[in-house]
Design an enzyme around this catalytic site. Structure first.
Site, PDB file in Angstrom:
ATOM      1  N   GLY A   2      -8.129  -3.149   0.591  1.00  0.00           N
ATOM      2  CA  GLY A   2      -8.996  -2.104   0.070  1.00  0.00           C
ATOM      3  C   GLY A   2     -10.461  -2.352   0.366  1.00  0.00           C
ATOM      4  O   GLY A   2     -11.290  -1.445   0.228  1.00  0.00           O
ATOM      5  N   HIS A   5       5.903   3.859   0.273  1.00  0.00           N
ATOM      6  CA  HIS A   5       5.418   4.762   1.319  1.00  0.00           C
ATOM      7  C   HIS A   5       6.516   4.950   2.361  1.00  0.00           C
ATOM      8  O   HIS A   5       7.371   4.072   2.528  1.00  0.00           O
ATOM      9  CB  HIS A   5       4.218   4.156   2.051  1.00  0.00           C
ATOM     10  CG  HIS A   5       3.029   3.843   1.208  1.00  0.00           C
ATOM     11  ND1 HIS A   5       2.291   4.805   0.573  1.00  0.00           N
ATOM     12  CD2 HIS A   5       2.410   2.670   0.916  1.00  0.00           C
ATOM     13  CE1 HIS A   5       1.273   4.232  -0.073  1.00  0.00           C
ATOM     14  NE2 HIS A   5       1.327   2.937   0.120  1.00  0.00           N
ATOM     15  N   ILE A  35      -1.252  -7.140  -7.109  1.00  0.00           N
ATOM     16  CA  ILE A  35      -1.136  -8.078  -5.992  1.00  0.00           C
ATOM     17  C   ILE A  35      -1.323  -9.518  -6.478  1.00  0.00           C
ATOM     18  O   ILE A  35      -0.557 -10.413  -6.118  1.00  0.00           O
ATOM     19  CB  ILE A  35      -2.188  -7.756  -4.895  1.00  0.00           C
ATOM     20  CG1 ILE A  35      -1.976  -6.330  -4.351  1.00  0.00           C
ATOM     21  CG2 ILE A  35      -2.145  -8.786  -3.771  1.00  0.00           C
ATOM     22  CD1 ILE A  35      -0.639  -6.081  -3.681  1.00  0.00           C
ATOM     23  N   SER A  93      -4.102  -3.790   4.458  1.00  0.00           N
ATOM     24  CA  SER A  93      -3.372  -3.077   3.409  1.00  0.00           C
ATOM     25  C   SER A  93      -1.878  -3.042   3.680  1.00  0.00           C
ATOM     26  O   SER A  93      -1.411  -3.373   4.770  1.00  0.00           O
ATOM     27  CB  SER A  93      -3.892  -1.640   3.332  1.00  0.00           C
ATOM     28  OG  SER A  93      -3.429  -0.913   4.462  1.00  0.00           O
ATOM     29  N   CYS A  94      -1.140  -2.587   2.682  1.00  0.00           N
ATOM     30  CA  CYS A  94       0.323  -2.485   2.808  1.00  0.00           C
ATOM     31  C   CYS A  94       0.722  -1.660   4.022  1.00  0.00           C
ATOM     32  O   CYS A  94       1.590  -2.074   4.807  1.00  0.00           O
ATOM     33  CB  CYS A  94       0.909  -1.874   1.540  1.00  0.00           C
ATOM     34  SG  CYS A  94       0.177  -0.307   1.044  1.00  0.00           S
ATOM     35  N   ASN A  95       0.110  -0.501   4.204  1.00  0.00           N
ATOM     36  CA  ASN A  95       0.489   0.355   5.324  1.00  0.00           C
ATOM     37  C   ASN A  95       0.110  -0.265   6.667  1.00  0.00           C
ATOM     38  O   ASN A  95       0.884  -0.221   7.625  1.00  0.00           O
ATOM     39  CB  ASN A  95      -0.163   1.743   5.180  1.00  0.00           C
ATOM     40  CG  ASN A  95       0.591   2.630   4.208  1.00  0.00           C
ATOM     41  OD1 ASN A  95       1.825   2.687   4.246  1.00  0.00           O
ATOM     42  ND2 ASN A  95      -0.133   3.310   3.328  1.00  0.00           N
TER      43      ASN A  95
END
Lengths: 338, 338
Positions: A111, A221, A13, A140-142
């Site tokens: 995280g 994902h 990142i 987070s990404c999701n």
């Protein structure tokens, strides 16, 4: 005067955020910090970014590797108006006292625990929540992908309940030691997964249940999405609404893009840095309505979709732009939107 | 007098059904038919099963391979009281006229279209629908797994709506030419997947939406299940209900069984033939209630869960036993239930 930004952690990142910050006319990247003198430390030097040692007693390792340091992380943090902490999960929490000691506002990654910070952040979802906060977590990404999807649905149609199955990549392409191999793992087995509660850090009142699995894939994902809406638009109206968002990519029917491999190929063909895909990739053909139930598939690039969000969070914390201005500037400078 | 059963097709499903039929005290396996003299044809001979050539003009290939034939498929069908067609998808439809010519009732597999047959079949779901029918389809592995799950939920609590994401294995372990590799493919991209309508061939009035994906795994399918119930039992009651079913395996919390690999290991350690898992494997820990919404994960062994169903369908078609008798006899002889 430009916003002086430091990036602590120069891995997956951090290196992307550093590049994105460098592109912003209202920001100056004053340095990046790294714990070890590996190939990414060399990259920082090649890019001309002042490199700081993240751990003081490892300075000699950089010297031994022939990598010039600009100083230690304390000096970097002290000189910065904002620090973006892009260290591995859990290390951000350990760094908090350093940022406090220098009175430097800090952004953390998804995280870290939500209770480490004053506010969790998604540019489309709750930009203003970060204004004036000292400690902000870019989710987070999701959670970023879900927030971008749910914000316009909630505003336009109302969300009665969201039920999402996250089919997660096992690891990033370079994390070759991770699994699973040849398996489909419910993860966690107990429900809900952390993603639902994490979305609630952005939309506290949203009713959402999430389930997670891990599979032997590394590229992106994929979310299998059900949202029971409070009204019953037709699928085409939902498609248009999602297409109008600036950080979504409606994968056109008939494009031959059948999964993450094809999406990454699409991004590489368009010269995206590191083949990054900053947008939610939503298959247009999958967008379906069954009564009030919306269904769709979206793919999320775990390494990069939070990068424009980190850039926006810098402006949000300092109050130098509102959501619309910041998102537009970030998108334009980075080239977000296919 | 025993039911004289023939099995046309001796591949993944056929060889398993032949073995299971051989174990039934009320059945006699009069033969199996195979198109090519490969290792599976040799296995039939080793097992002492009369082997028939499924295609007449390939008899010489068996002779050349030194494999003794008992005759042609027409002779086998003519002598049988029931034929189980276990040929690849689409070939069953081509074989229908053969079974009609000999007036032999036939069972087909789930890869055939529902409109090929008089009734689709699941032992727990609609045993009686097959009685007296000439052409019956034993639904696919996934539809079998969903029917077994939904039947007791519908009977006990009522089902308002079921929403299922099927994370499917890309191919069986021996199908090494199939994909995907390192990807997560929405499949089909358009919704719903065929599984929902297929469940409706068993439960016509059930409201169900299904989404499918394919991933790089070969061992089992995994279902991410949401069922909105018409009442609100607690999770423990649902767990008990599912545990009381005879073709479910509630994976115990703390067993260390985290996915399909561990489930197959569990089956091999218990001397299951071909490591088959005939039961729906439902993670007990995943069974959760959020208001009226039930959530759970289940794994389905694509190569074997339909095998006991085929055995039951033989009795159903001929009317020689009712559902309870047949299921109990099949389970006992095969050893279904961990």
């Amino acid at each position: 005067m430009s916003i002086q930004v430091a990036v602590n952690g120069y891995g997956t990142i951090g290196k992307r955020v550093a590049d994105a910050v460098s592109l912003q006319p209202d920001m100056e990247l004053i340095g990046v910090a790294k714990t070890r003198p590996n190939h990414e430390a060399e990259l920082a030097v090649e890019n001309g970014y002042p490199l700081y040692a993240a751990v003081e007693d490892r300075v000699h390792l950089f010297e031994a590797a022939g990598i010039d340091l600009a100083g230690t992380v304390e000096e970097m943090v002290s000189a910065a108006a904002v620090v973006v902490d892009a260290c591995p999960s859990g290390i951000g929490a350990e760094n908090r006292s350093l940022y406090e000691a220098h009175d430097t506002p800090a952004l953390y990654q998804g995280g870290e625990d939500a209770d480490l910070v004053d506010a969790s952040f998604n540019a489309r979802g709750n930009f203003e929540a970060a204004t004036g906060a000292d400690h902000v977590r870019v989710v987070s990404c999701n959670t970023t992908g879900l927030s971008r999807l749910l914000a316009p649905l909630q505003e336009t149609y109302g969300v009665e309940k969201a039920r999402i199955t996250l089919v997660r990549r096992g690891g990033d392409p370079a994390q070759s030691g991770r699994g699973p191999i040849n398996d489909i793992l419910p993860n966690p087995i107990g429900l809900p997964s952390h993603h639902g509660p994490d979305v609630n850090t952005i939309f506290p009142d949203l009713d959402i249940d999430t389930l997670g699995l891990k599979v032997p894939a590394t590229l992106m994902h994929t979310h299998s999405v059900n949202v029971t809406l409070e009204s019953t638009p037709d699928a085409e109206a939902v498609r248009q609404l999602l297409d109008e968002q600036t950080r979504t990519f409606l994968v056109p029917e008939g494009s031959g893009i059948d999964g993450a491999g094809a999406l990454k190929e699409f991004a590489m063909d368009r010269d995206r840095p590191r083949a990054d895909i900053w947008e939610n990739c939503i298959w247009a053909e999958s967008v379906s309505m069954e009564g009030p139930d919306l269904y769709l598939f979206q793919a999320i690039h775990q390494e990069s979709d939070v990068v424009p969000e980190n850039v926006d969070a810098i402006r949000a914390v300092l109050g130098t732009a509102d959501a619309e201005e910041s998102i537009e500037r970030t998108n334009e400078t980075m080239g977000v939107g296919f």
